[in-house]
Design a protein around this motif. Sequence first.
Motif, mmCIF file in Angstrom:
data_model
loop_
_atom_site.group_PDB
_atom_site.id
_atom_site.type_symbol
_atom_site.label_atom_id
_atom_site.label_comp_id
_atom_site.label_asym_id
_atom_site.label_seq_id
_atom_site.Cartn_x
_atom_site.Cartn_y
_atom_site.Cartn_z
ATOM 1 N N GLY A 199 84.981 -1.054 -43.927
ATOM 2 C CA GLY A 199 86.019 -2.050 -44.142
ATOM 3 C C GLY A 199 87.046 -2.111 -43.045
ATOM 4 O O GLY A 199 87.969 -2.915 -43.084
ATOM 5 N N ASN A 200 86.877 -1.252 -42.035
ATOM 6 C CA ASN A 200 87.817 -1.249 -40.926
ATOM 7 C C ASN A 200 87.081 -1.618 -39.646
ATOM 8 O O ASN A 200 86.930 -2.785 -39.321
ATOM 9 N N LYS A 201 86.561 -0.616 -38.947
ATOM 10 C CA LYS A 201 85.818 -0.883 -37.727
ATOM 11 C C LYS A 201 84.387 -0.394 -37.889
ATOM 12 O O LYS A 201 84.150 0.712 -38.369
ATOM 13 N N ASP A 202 83.424 -1.231 -37.511
ATOM 14 C CA ASP A 202 82.013 -0.901 -37.676
ATOM 15 C C ASP A 202 81.498 -0.082 -36.498
ATOM 16 O O ASP A 202 82.079 -0.060 -35.410
ATOM 17 N N GLU B 294 81.589 -4.103 -28.906
ATOM 18 C CA GLU B 294 82.338 -3.695 -27.731
ATOM 19 C C GLU B 294 81.362 -3.058 -26.741
ATOM 20 O O GLU B 294 80.548 -2.223 -27.132
ATOM 21 N N LEU B 295 81.414 -3.461 -25.517
ATOM 22 C CA LEU B 295 80.431 -2.981 -24.540
ATOM 23 C C LEU B 295 80.822 -1.612 -24.011
ATOM 24 O O LEU B 295 81.145 -1.410 -22.841
ATOM 25 N N GLY C 48 65.527 6.735 -26.585
ATOM 26 C CA GLY C 48 66.936 6.513 -26.343
ATOM 27 C C GLY C 48 67.641 6.028 -27.597
ATOM 28 O O GLY C 48 67.010 5.474 -28.516
ATOM 29 N N CYS C 49 68.944 6.237 -27.638
ATOM 30 C CA CYS C 49 69.720 5.772 -28.780
ATOM 31 C C CYS C 49 71.116 5.394 -28.309
ATOM 32 O O CYS C 49 71.623 5.933 -27.316
ATOM 33 N N ALA C 50 71.716 4.458 -29.004
ATOM 34 C CA ALA C 50 73.039 3.976 -28.631
ATOM 35 C C ALA C 50 73.864 3.714 -29.875
ATOM 36 O O ALA C 50 73.363 3.188 -30.869
ATOM 37 N N VAL C 51 75.128 4.098 -29.821
ATOM 38 C CA VAL C 51 76.087 3.782 -30.870
ATOM 39 C C VAL C 51 77.252 3.067 -30.206
ATOM 40 O O VAL C 51 77.810 3.554 -29.212
ATOM 41 N N LEU C 52 77.587 1.895 -30.742
ATOM 42 C CA LEU C 52 78.635 1.062 -30.142
ATOM 43 C C LEU C 52 79.631 0.626 -31.209
ATOM 44 O O LEU C 52 79.227 0.289 -32.334
ATOM 45 N N PRO C 53 80.922 0.608 -30.886
ATOM 46 C CA PRO C 53 81.910 0.083 -31.833
ATOM 47 C C PRO C 53 81.825 -1.438 -31.905
ATOM 48 O O PRO C 53 81.409 -2.101 -30.949
ATOM 49 N N ALA C 54 82.213 -1.976 -33.050
ATOM 50 C CA ALA C 54 82.159 -3.433 -33.233
ATOM 51 C C ALA C 54 83.186 -3.856 -34.259
ATOM 52 O O ALA C 54 83.506 -3.106 -35.183
ATOM 53 N N PRO C 55 83.720 -5.070 -34.133
ATOM 54 C CA PRO C 55 84.589 -5.602 -35.190
ATOM 55 C C PRO C 55 83.819 -5.693 -36.498
ATOM 56 O O PRO C 55 82.596 -5.884 -36.505
#
Length: 544
Positions: A481-484, A504-505, A527-534
């Motif tokens: 409910g805040n930042k994904d 967010e890149l 490979g794996c990636a975790v990225l912040p998003a709205p």
Amino acid sequence: MSEWWRGGVIYQVYPRSFQDSNGDGIGDLSGIINRLDYIASLGVDCIWLSPFAKSPQADMGYDVSDYTAVDPLFGSMEDFDSLIASAHARGLKIIIDQVVSHTSDQHPWFHESSVSRDNARADWYVWADALPDGSPPNNWLSVFGGSAWEWHTARKQYYLHNFLISQPDLNYHNPKVQDAILDVMRFWLDRGVDGFRLDTVNYYFHDAQLRSNPPLLRDEGEPLAINPYDMQSHKYSKSQPENIDWLRRVRNLLDEYPGAAVVGEVGDEEQGVELMAAYTSGTDLLQMCYSFDFLGKQFSATHFRSKLETMFKVGPNGWPCWSFSNHDVIRHVTRWAPHAVSRIDLAKQAITLLLTLRGSACIYQGEELGLPETDMLFDELTDPRGIRFWPEDKGRDGCRTPIPWEAHMPHGGFTTGKPWLPLKPTQAALSVEAQEADPDSVLSYYRQVLDWRRHHPALHEGQIEFFNTAEPILAFRRSDGNKDLVCVFNLSPDPREVRLSGVELVLEPASHGATLAAQTLTLDPNGCAVLPAPAGESGVIYKG
């Protein structure tokens, strides 16, 4: 008190193989105390101790002869009390195995029960008359091979054993048995434990009518199972509906001890996640369960996604505790090797995946070192399953070999004597000492990701939503409910590209083998990636 277990990380210690303190070649409680600083340094919340209760050790402690005594192999009750105090002083909780679906045949309860049909504990175990032709009462099979029934000459009856002949099953249809087991649990809770891992949690009840199991329907052309046990659908021998009321009794006891929690082991290939959901839904059953769904060879986006979606569809309020390795299965960096180029890359991808799935997580000792399965010779085996089904099934010894602590020490610093299982060069080379000196090691990565996870509430209790990506890309969003957080995994030994939107890149520290160029994410093999998003605005499209 907060629900520490919800989204918590549990570290499984197999005492025999963790650290030996007295040179007899078998790990012990004092050895664990000596290594508590190491466990605390990983950033986990809790230790799960595999069995240390008094036992003839026919099944390495899963055959208990005294539920309220420490086996001298592992030390004393004073050692256990010291372990509890030392762990708590470091902010670590302790849960212990409760192997209570069956006992050892050396348990006093079984001695009394087997003497006659009219003693005080005559029906504490599952006894049944032979059929007119002398054969067992039904077709139930043992996990370790052969019939699940064994003839006892004193009673002139068969008794049920889902595992070894020397592990007779308790009769949970008898309320006195339930009361006795609750007394055992109370003993350990009063001693200061923070909960339990319940072994074979779906095996407590059997069909009271003793109806035979039907065959397991298999796809045409599917090879025959190595073990006949896997040819049956275990409709009547386990996973019975009466289990729910018993688990409520367990939870009622736990609720008397604020903060205490239970994780149940569901051994059911046909309905693993469904039972996980059923046993943890609401607030009056177990806090957590795990199944074997992620402990096999399947390694695909479809598999991971389907199991999580089924879990939360069947039990929206249930709670899983996911794991990729434990003391019963081939270590995952070996199991999943066909899907990887590098064992190190696979190990790093796996912990990122485990710690970003919705649920709690369990890490098996040595997993943080990227230990592969040990290749065992027949004359090195101790596991009754491996001995019985060799060479098609080499049993569980290969995942139970000692932890390598210091590469320059004999037996990796595990013992000054002869270890009960061998520590071989492949595993010894992956010692804690060597990896602590390497910032790019699997151990360093585990610590980094575990520390990172603590600062993201969405990964503790947040929701999970999967993106519709094709194999071999698994992608999902975690939100609170805040930042994904958007999590993307390449479950293949080939590089892949993925197109992103609404993120967010920037790559979070839990990323590995990933690079960003504009809106395109390139993932190396595993490979794996975790990225912040709205919140709610992100997207992932598999590009190829």
